[in-house]
Design a protein around this motif. Structure first.
Motif, PDB file in Angstrom:
ATOM      1  N   UNK A  86       0.867  -1.172   0.000  1.00  0.00           N
ATOM      2  CA  UNK A  86       0.000   0.000   0.000  1.00  0.00           C
ATOM      3  C   UNK A  86       0.905   1.223   0.000  1.00  0.00           C
ATOM      4  N   UNK A  87       0.487   2.263  -0.720  1.00  0.00           N
ATOM      5  CA  UNK A  87       1.349   3.435  -0.895  1.00  0.00           C
ATOM      6  C   UNK A  87       0.519   4.705  -0.825  1.00  0.00           C
ATOM      7  N   UNK A 136       0.556   3.927   8.148  1.00  0.00           N
ATOM      8  CA  UNK A 136       1.832   4.417   7.641  1.00  0.00           C
ATOM      9  C   UNK A 136       1.704   4.963   6.219  1.00  0.00           C
ATOM     10  N   UNK A 137       0.904   4.274   5.400  1.00  0.00           N
ATOM     11  CA  UNK A 137       0.712   4.772   4.033  1.00  0.00           C
ATOM     12  C   UNK A 137       0.041   6.142   4.053  1.00  0.00           C
ATOM     13  N   UNK A 138      -0.896   6.339   4.958  1.00  0.00           N
ATOM     14  CA  UNK A 138      -1.552   7.644   5.079  1.00  0.00           C
ATOM     15  C   UNK A 138      -0.567   8.716   5.553  1.00  0.00           C
ATOM     16  N   UNK A 139       0.498   8.277   6.223  1.00  0.00           N
ATOM     17  CA  UNK A 139       1.525   9.221   6.691  1.00  0.00           C
ATOM     18  C   UNK A 139       2.605   9.479   5.654  1.00  0.00           C
ATOM     19  N   UNK A 140       2.538   8.753   4.513  1.00  0.00           N
ATOM     20  CA  UNK A 140       3.498   9.027   3.453  1.00  0.00           C
ATOM     21  C   UNK A 140       4.479   7.922   3.141  1.00  0.00           C
ATOM     22  N   UNK A 141       4.231   6.689   3.638  1.00  0.00           N
ATOM     23  CA  UNK A 141       5.147   5.579   3.397  1.00  0.00           C
ATOM     24  C   UNK A 141       4.591   4.607   2.353  1.00  0.00           C
ATOM     25  N   UNK A 142       5.484   4.030   1.579  1.00  0.00           N
ATOM     26  CA  UNK A 142       5.159   2.828   0.811  1.00  0.00           C
ATOM     27  C   UNK A 142       5.415   1.645   1.742  1.00  0.00           C
ATOM     28  N   UNK A 143       4.413   0.780   1.922  1.00  0.00           N
ATOM     29  CA  UNK A 143       4.531  -0.302   2.908  1.00  0.00           C
ATOM     30  C   UNK A 143       4.319  -1.647   2.225  1.00  0.00           C
ATOM     31  N   UNK A 144       5.305  -2.505   2.350  1.00  0.00           N
ATOM     32  CA  UNK A 144       5.242  -3.868   1.829  1.00  0.00           C
ATOM     33  C   UNK A 144       5.261  -4.838   3.002  1.00  0.00           C
ATOM     34  N   UNK A 145       4.280  -5.728   3.060  1.00  0.00           N
ATOM     35  CA  UNK A 145       4.251  -6.786   4.069  1.00  0.00           C
ATOM     36  C   UNK A 145       4.312  -8.131   3.356  1.00  0.00           C
ATOM     37  N   UNK A 146       5.104  -9.063   3.898  1.00  0.00           N
ATOM     38  CA  UNK A 146       5.155 -10.372   3.245  1.00  0.00           C
ATOM     39  C   UNK A 146       5.105 -11.511   4.258  1.00  0.00           C
ATOM     40  N   UNK A 147       4.599 -12.653   3.781  1.00  0.00           N
ATOM     41  CA  UNK A 147       4.518 -13.867   4.588  1.00  0.00           C
ATOM     42  C   UNK A 147       5.841 -14.618   4.471  1.00  0.00           C
ATOM     43  N   UNK A 148       6.439 -14.948   5.609  1.00  0.00           N
ATOM     44  CA  UNK A 148       7.719 -15.646   5.597  1.00  0.00           C
ATOM     45  C   UNK A 148       7.586 -17.009   4.909  1.00  0.00           C
ATOM     46  N   UNK A 149       8.649 -17.446   4.281  1.00  0.00           N
ATOM     47  CA  UNK A 149       8.646 -18.724   3.561  1.00  0.00           C
ATOM     48  C   UNK A 149       8.257 -19.865   4.502  1.00  0.00           C
ATOM     49  N   UNK A 150       7.520 -20.807   3.919  1.00  0.00           N
ATOM     50  CA  UNK A 150       7.112 -21.980   4.666  1.00  0.00           C
ATOM     51  C   UNK A 150       5.800 -21.847   5.398  1.00  0.00           C
ATOM     52  N   UNK A 151       5.238 -20.625   5.464  1.00  0.00           N
ATOM     53  CA  UNK A 151       3.981 -20.402   6.169  1.00  0.00           C
ATOM     54  C   UNK A 151       2.872 -20.031   5.187  1.00  0.00           C
ATOM     55  N   UNK A 152       1.674 -20.521   5.484  1.00  0.00           N
ATOM     56  CA  UNK A 152       0.485 -20.218   4.707  1.00  0.00           C
ATOM     57  C   UNK A 152       0.746 -20.464   3.222  1.00  0.00           C
ATOM     58  N   UNK A 153       0.531 -19.460   2.375  1.00  0.00           N
ATOM     59  CA  UNK A 153       0.618 -19.690   0.939  1.00  0.00           C
ATOM     60  C   UNK A 153       1.935 -19.229   0.322  1.00  0.00           C
ATOM     61  N   UNK A 154       2.878 -18.785   1.167  1.00  0.00           N
ATOM     62  CA  UNK A 154       4.232 -18.571   0.652  1.00  0.00           C
ATOM     63  C   UNK A 154       4.870 -19.936   0.415  1.00  0.00           C
ATOM     64  N   UNK A 155       5.751 -20.002  -0.582  1.00  0.00           N
ATOM     65  CA  UNK A 155       6.362 -21.273  -0.922  1.00  0.00           C
ATOM     66  C   UNK A 155       7.500 -21.654   0.001  1.00  0.00           C
ATOM     67  N   UNK A 156       8.119 -22.773  -0.302  1.00  0.00           N
ATOM     68  CA  UNK A 156       9.270 -23.232   0.460  1.00  0.00           C
ATOM     69  C   UNK A 156       8.891 -23.851   1.786  1.00  0.00           C
ATOM     70  N   UNK A 157       9.907 -24.047   2.604  1.00  0.00           N
ATOM     71  CA  UNK A 157       9.738 -24.648   3.924  1.00  0.00           C
ATOM     72  C   UNK A 157      10.225 -23.679   4.994  1.00  0.00           C
ATOM     73  N   UNK A 158       9.851 -23.942   6.233  1.00  0.00           N
ATOM     74  CA  UNK A 158      10.243 -23.070   7.342  1.00  0.00           C
ATOM     75  C   UNK A 158      11.722 -23.276   7.625  1.00  0.00           C
ATOM     76  N   UNK A 159      12.501 -22.224   7.450  1.00  0.00           N
ATOM     77  CA  UNK A 159      13.951 -22.285   7.642  1.00  0.00           C
ATOM     78  C   UNK A 159      14.386 -21.690   8.983  1.00  0.00           C
ATOM     79  N   UNK A 160      13.420 -21.244   9.791  1.00  0.00           N
ATOM     80  CA  UNK A 160      13.685 -20.700  11.135  1.00  0.00           C
ATOM     81  C   UNK A 160      14.744 -19.587  11.084  1.00  0.00           C
ATOM     82  N   UNK A 161      14.459 -18.579  10.288  1.00  0.00           N
ATOM     83  CA  UNK A 161      15.328 -17.406  10.167  1.00  0.00           C
ATOM     84  C   UNK A 161      16.722 -17.764   9.670  1.00  0.00           C
ATOM     85  N   UNK A 162      16.790 -18.769   8.827  1.00  0.00           N
ATOM     86  CA  UNK A 162      18.059 -19.169   8.242  1.00  0.00           C
ATOM     87  C   UNK A 162      18.455 -18.289   7.072  1.00  0.00           C
ATOM     88  N   UNK A 163      19.553 -18.612   6.399  1.00  0.00           N
ATOM     89  CA  UNK A 163      20.023 -17.803   5.269  1.00  0.00           C
ATOM     90  C   UNK A 163      18.968 -17.514   4.208  1.00  0.00           C
TER      91      UNK A 163
END
Length: 520
Positions: free
Chosen positions: A50-51, A81-108
């Motif tokens: 949102x921007x 934040x967008x109303x205050x003037x920011x471009x805001x990107x939120x993302x789902x970490x890998x391995x959860x819900x509909x993001x791909x991959x597996x849970x890497x527990x904050x790995x590389x």
């Protein structure tokens, strides 16, 4: 799948109800757009952006979703934040819900994903590439710190209920924490896809094996070991944490803050993991999110809002609406008062907490047997204290002195303000090579009811002769009323922890031992 979709729908309704009641939001922003971000290894990360509707370049914020949650989590704050003037990107970490991959527990791969999110924001939005920050709650907070240590494009970072040392979180003081681990594993199995490595680490964790491998695995996921890189990148770092965090104990964050050489801020308050910040996710006014907005406004929008002139440490004491500010960790306590543990004696086998005498004594008890003293339930007890002001309680006469040591100070002639990290030095003469003790610090009222101030466990392995332990209790800010006493209980079992005791095996506590209390 029906369960997942239903849960996602409930989450969406809860988190979006607040922001979309403001009619002016649609005019001020572009509205939310849902996007697929392709990670460096080809998997897809689900996200939303949102921007501001106004033309031109804008500062940007990346939100990393918490463990078990998705990019819907931050909708209310993203819109603000967008109303205050920011471009805001939120993302789902890998391995959860509909993001791909597996849970890497904050790995590389997770650290690389944060940099990919920066790339995407620069390529697809009107963000100013010189003014991008990253923030997150819990899992998102830990990943945000790691990302800022590895990507110098991130100019501001906020960690809310994150971690600095994963090994300490899992088994600090050589003591594993089963309630916290069970919660995280259950959530991962419900709404995620744990990697084979994660499953193996947890199998070993439950079985108490391969500790050295887990330590190395955890170090690569801990910003404590990337502090030089974080300082070199010089982002403005804000840390928010609860005194009673039962997943990521607070002292690691205090230590991280003290070693930062960047613009920095530390805010601590009563509560448990993520409970201090959670109401802000619904758009409800919340002091954490207010501070976060001010931090970002100063460091990404260059607003002269006074942040740079404010003290860097903010404490909210237990049971009080007060807000205290300090220039740094070293300025919090005016003195450290040493209270020596006296010989447990009398019909109730209670020792004194008082002036140092260097006296020698011993107290023999049976280990591995629980008492009425305990730290409560992970995520629940300290969270309830935040709402009700009532911490875990114990009626001190009910603590069995055959299974614990108990020490009590004189009544306070005036109120005493504990501020900082209390430390216990305790002599131990074990009859078994492995063992655990848990120390509980209480505010004791005239009726013998103790209110838990702070507590911590420590374990040992392979002991063959008497030794001493030096245990740092979690940082706190607590006011003991006049007429009350300070009580210390040391026992050997608590449902929050896996102990190393043999049930019923004799254990001797010995003096000279003492408790150092930091007082304002």
């Amino acid at each position: 799948m029906r369960r997942i979709v239903a849960a996602m729908a409930v989450l969406l309704i809860a988190l979006t109800a607040a922001p979309f009641t403001r009619a002016e939001a649609a005019a001020a922003t572009t509205g939310f757009h849902w996007n697929d971000i392709t990670a460096a290894d080809g998997i897809t990360l689900k996200s939303n952006v949102i921007a501001p509707a106004a033309p031109g370049r804008h500062p940007g914020v990346i939100f990393v979703a918490s463990w078990g949650l998705n990019d819907f989590q931050y909708l209310a704050q993203a819109e603000k934040l967008a109303e205050s003037g920011y471009v805001v990107l939120s993302y789902t970490a890998r391995g959860f819900w509909f993001s791909g991959g597996e849970i890497e527990v904050a790995g590389p791969p997770d650290i690389a994903d944060a940099s990919t999110a920066v790339d995407w924001l620069i390529s697809h939005t009107a963000v100013d590439p010189e003014r991008i920050g990253i923030a997150g709650l819990s899992y998102g907070g830990g990943i945000s710190l790691l990302a800022a240590a590895h990507d110098k494009r991130l100019r501001a970072v906020a960690s809310m209920s994150g971690w600095a040392d994963m090994a300490e979180s899992m088994s600090g003081e050589e003591t594993r924490r089963p309630q916290a681990a069970f919660f995280l594993q259950s959530v991962a199995n419900l709404v995620g896809r744990p990697s084979d490595e994660m499953n193996q680490i947890l199998d070993d964790y439950w079985a108490g094996r391969n500790d050295d491998y887990r330590e190395q695995w955890a170090r690569g996921r801990s910003v404590r070991y990337s502090i030089d890189e974080l300082n070199a990148n010089n982002p403005a770092v804000m840390i928010v944490h609860a005194y009673g965090d039962s997943i990521f104990p607070v002292n690691q964050m205090v230590d991280l803050f003290d070693n930062l050489r960047t613009p920095r801020r530390l805010e601590l308050a009563p509560g448990d993991h993520a409970t201090v910040e959670i109401s802000g996710l619904l758009g409800v006014p919340n002091h954490v999110w207010t501070s976060l907005h001010r931090w970002l406004d100063h460091h990404l929008r260059d607003l002269d809002n006074g942040v740079d002139g404010e003290p860097s440490v903010v404490l909210r004491p237990h049971g009080s609406g007060a807000v205290e500010s300090y220039a740094g960790i070293g300025t919090i306590a005016g003195e450290v008062k040493r209270q020596e543990l006296g010989r447990p004696q009398g019909w109730d086998k209670t020792g004194t907490l008082g002036p140092a005498t260097g006296s020698e004594w011993s107290h023999r008890m049976a280990s591995g047997i629980d008492t009425t003293a305990n730290g409560g339930i992970a995520l629940v007890s300290n969270g309830l204290e935040q709402l009700t002001g009532i911490p875990p309680l114990v009626w001190l006469p009910s603590v069995n002195r055959s299974h614990a040591g108990v020490w009590v100070s004189d009544r306070q002639a005036t109120a005493a303000s504990i501020r900082g990290i209390a430390r216990m030095h305790l002599g131990i003469d074990p009859q078994r090579p492995d063992g655990t003790v848990i120390a509980y610090l209480y505010d004791l009222d005239p009726l013998g009811v103790g209110r838990l101030i702070t507590h911590a466990p420590t374990s040992w392995h392979g002991a063959t002769r008497p030794f001493s332990v030096d245990l740092s209790l979690p940082m706190t800010a607590y006011d003991i009323p006049a007429g009350h006493q300070v009580a210390l209980v040391v026992d050997t079992k608590d449902p929050l922890y896996f102990d190393a005791n043999t049930r019923g095996a004799p254990l001797t506590l010995a003096g000279p031992s003492w408790l150092d209390l930091p007082l304002r």
